[in-house]
Motif scaffolding. Structure first.
Motif, mmCIF file in Angstrom:
data_model
loop_
_atom_site.group_PDB
_atom_site.id
_atom_site.type_symbol
_atom_site.label_atom_id
_atom_site.label_comp_id
_atom_site.label_asym_id
_atom_site.label_seq_id
_atom_site.Cartn_x
_atom_site.Cartn_y
_atom_site.Cartn_z
ATOM 1 N N LEU A 1 0.835 -1.205 0.000
ATOM 2 C CA LEU A 1 0.000 0.000 0.000
ATOM 3 C C LEU A 1 0.868 1.254 0.000
ATOM 4 O O LEU A 1 0.521 2.262 -0.635
ATOM 5 C CB LEU A 1 -0.924 0.002 1.225
ATOM 6 N N ALA A 2 1.997 1.190 0.706
ATOM 7 C CA ALA A 2 2.931 2.319 0.706
ATOM 8 C C ALA A 2 3.543 2.506 -0.683
ATOM 9 O O ALA A 2 3.737 3.635 -1.146
ATOM 10 C CB ALA A 2 4.032 2.105 1.737
ATOM 11 N N MET A 3 3.834 1.383 -1.357
ATOM 12 C CA MET A 3 4.353 1.456 -2.722
ATOM 13 C C MET A 3 3.308 2.074 -3.648
ATOM 14 O O MET A 3 3.632 2.867 -4.537
ATOM 15 C CB MET A 3 4.749 0.067 -3.200
ATOM 16 N N ALA A 4 2.048 1.692 -3.433
ATOM 17 C CA ALA A 4 0.961 2.267 -4.231
ATOM 18 C C ALA A 4 0.852 3.770 -3.982
ATOM 19 O O ALA A 4 0.557 4.541 -4.905
ATOM 20 C CB ALA A 4 -0.356 1.580 -3.898
ATOM 21 N N PHE A 5 1.125 4.198 -2.746
ATOM 22 C CA PHE A 5 1.091 5.627 -2.428
ATOM 23 C C PHE A 5 2.199 6.371 -3.162
ATOM 24 O O PHE A 5 1.976 7.475 -3.681
ATOM 25 C CB PHE A 5 1.228 5.829 -0.920
#
Length: 372
Positions: free
Chosen positions: A232-236
Motif C-alpha cells: 500500500l505504501a508502494m501504491a502511495f
C-alpha cells in the motif's frame, strides 16, 4: 553532427537484433516460470508472474497501436497495414514483435543497398525510438516488478529453481539494455540534441542506472517481507508520482485518455528511478529524489531487523545490507561522474525527461519523449 555520423549502421542493426532476442527471452522465460509455478501448486505466484507480463504487454500494445495511427494520419506509417490488421496484431499482443520485424527488415534493405537518404535514416531512427520507448514501458511495468516478485519468493519462501534464476537474469539484462538503448536512440533521433557518446560515457550511465535501481528492488522486497501491507505504501509512492505528472500537465499523447495512462506509467517508473517531466534544471529535484530513495533503501533492512529480529540469523541479511549500501554509493558516484563530466551538452535543456511542447505543434512526438 552529420547524417553519416547518425547513420543506421550494421552495429545498430545488430543492437536491434539483440534487443529483439532479449525481449523474446524475457517474455518467454517469465511465461515458462508461471507454468512451472502453476504445475507445482503455487497458483498465486503463477498468477502474479503472468499478471506482470500481461500488464506490460497490454499497455505497450495500446501505445503501439496509437502511434501506428498517428503515423498513418501524418503520412509516415506503413501503408501495407490496414486498420483491421493493426487491430488484430495488437489484440494478439504482437505489436512489438511486428515493429521489431519491420525495423529489422527495412534497415537490412538500407544497409544492403549501401545508399540511403538522410530522410530514410531519420525515419529508421524514428521507428527505433518508438520501439525503444515501448521497451522502456515494458521494462518498468514487467521486468522490474518481476524481479521484485522473484527475489521475494527466494528470500521469504526459500523457493529456488534454475528457471527462476534464468528469468531473473534475463530480466536484469533487459533492464540494462532497455534503459541505455532507449537513451541512445532518442538522442540520435533528435538532430538538435547532441548524441550520447559511446564507450565510457555509456558505460558510466549504465552503471548509474543499474546501481540505483538494484537497491530499490532489494529494499522494496525487504519491505514486502516485513509486511505485505507495505505494498500500500508502494501504491502511495506511485500515486504521488502520477499526481506530479498530472500537476505538471504533461503533453505526451494526442488523446486525453492515453495521456492519463502515460501519467500512470510515469508514476510506476518514479517508484524505481528518477526522471524529469517538464524540463529545466534537474539538480534540485534529482537530489531530493535520491536523498529520499537512499533513506528508504537503508530503512528497509533496519526496520526488518527491529521488527523481525529473527531475520538477522538468515544467510542473506548481512550480504543484502552490504550490497544495498555499496550499490547506493556506487550508483550515486556514477551519477555524479556522468552529469559532471560525461553528459553531452546541447543547446536545449539537457535534463528534460518528458519534454514540454515548445511550439503549438511539435514536429515529431520524439520531442516529448522521456530521457531517463
Amino acid at each position: 553532427m552529420t547524417s553519416t555520423e547518425r547513420g543506421f549502421t550494421t552495429f545498430r542493426w545488430l543492437c536491434t537484433l539483440f534487443g529483439f532476442v532479449f525481449y523474446l527471452g524475457d517474455i518467454g522465460s517469465d511465461l515458462l516460470l508461471s507454468v512451472q509455478y502453476f504445475r507445482s501448486g503455487y497458483v498465486s505466484w503463477a498468477a502474479l508472474t503472468l499478471a506482470f507480463v500481461l500488464a506490460g504487454s497490454v499497455c505497450i500494445q495500446i501505445f503501439s497501436y496509437a502511434w501506428f495511427k498517428d503515423d498513418e494520419r501524418n503520412d509516415e506509417g506503413d501503408k501495407g497495414l490496414s486498420t483491421c490488421q493493426l487491430i488484430g496484431i495488437h489484440v494478439l499482443q504482437i505489436g512489438l514483435f511486428t515493429r521489431y520485424c519491420n525495423l529489422l527488415k527495412k534497415s537490412f534493405k538500407v544497409l544492403r543497398s549501401g545508399q540511403s537518404k538522410e530522410e530514410e535514416q531519420y525515419r529508421l531512427f524514428g521507428i527505433a525510438t518508438d520501439l525503444s520507448m515501448l521497451r522502456l514501458f515494458e521494462t518498468f511495468l514487467e521486468s522490474v516488478p518481476q524481479l521484485v516478485l522473484q527475489v521475494y519468493i527466494i528470500l521469504a519462501h526459500n523457493h529456488r529453481s534454475n528457471l527462476q534464476y534464468i528469468s531473473m537474469a534475463v530480466s536484469f539484462v533487459n533492464i540494462a539494455w532497455a534503459t541505455v538503448d532507449y537513451r541512445r536512440c532518442l538522442r540520435r533521433s533528435l538532430p538538435h540534441i547532441n548524441e550520447m557518446p559511446s564507450g565510457i560515457p555509456t558505460a558510466v550511465y549504465l552503471f548509474y542506472k543499474i546501481f540505483t535501481i538494484t537497491p530499490r528492488i532489494l529494499s522494496l522486497t525487504l519491505f514486502i517481507m516485513l509486511s505485505t501491507l507495505t505494498t500500500l505504501a508502494m501504491a502511495f509512492v506511485w500515486l504521488v508520482g502520477t499526481i506530479w505528472a498530472c500537476v505538471e500537465e504533461t503533453k505526451f499523447c494526442t488523446s486525453r485518455v492515453l495521456e492519463h495512462l502515460y501519467r500512470a506509467i510515469v508514476g510506476v517508473i518514479l517508484v524505481f528511478t528518477f526522471f524529469n517531466i517538464k524540463g529545466g534544471h534537474t539538480k534540485v529535484p534529482m537530489t531530493m529524489y535520491y536523498i529520499l530513495s537512499v533513506c528508504q533503501n537503508l530503512a528497509a533492512p533496519i526496520l526488518l531487523f527491529l521488527l523481525k529480529p529473527e531475520s538477522e540469523r538468515t544467510d542473506y541479511f548481512l550480504p543484502i545490507i552490504f550490497f544495498i549500501f555499496m550499490s547506493n554509493s556506487l550508483g550515486l558516484g556514477f551519477l555524479a561522474l556522468y552529469y559532471s563530466l560525461l553528459h553531452p551538452r546541447g543547446h536545449v535543456a539537457d535534463e528534460i525527461d518528458g519534454m514540454e511542447r515548445l511550439e503549438p505543434e511539435p514536429k515529431t512526438r520524439f520531442d516529448n519523449f522521456l530521457q531517463i
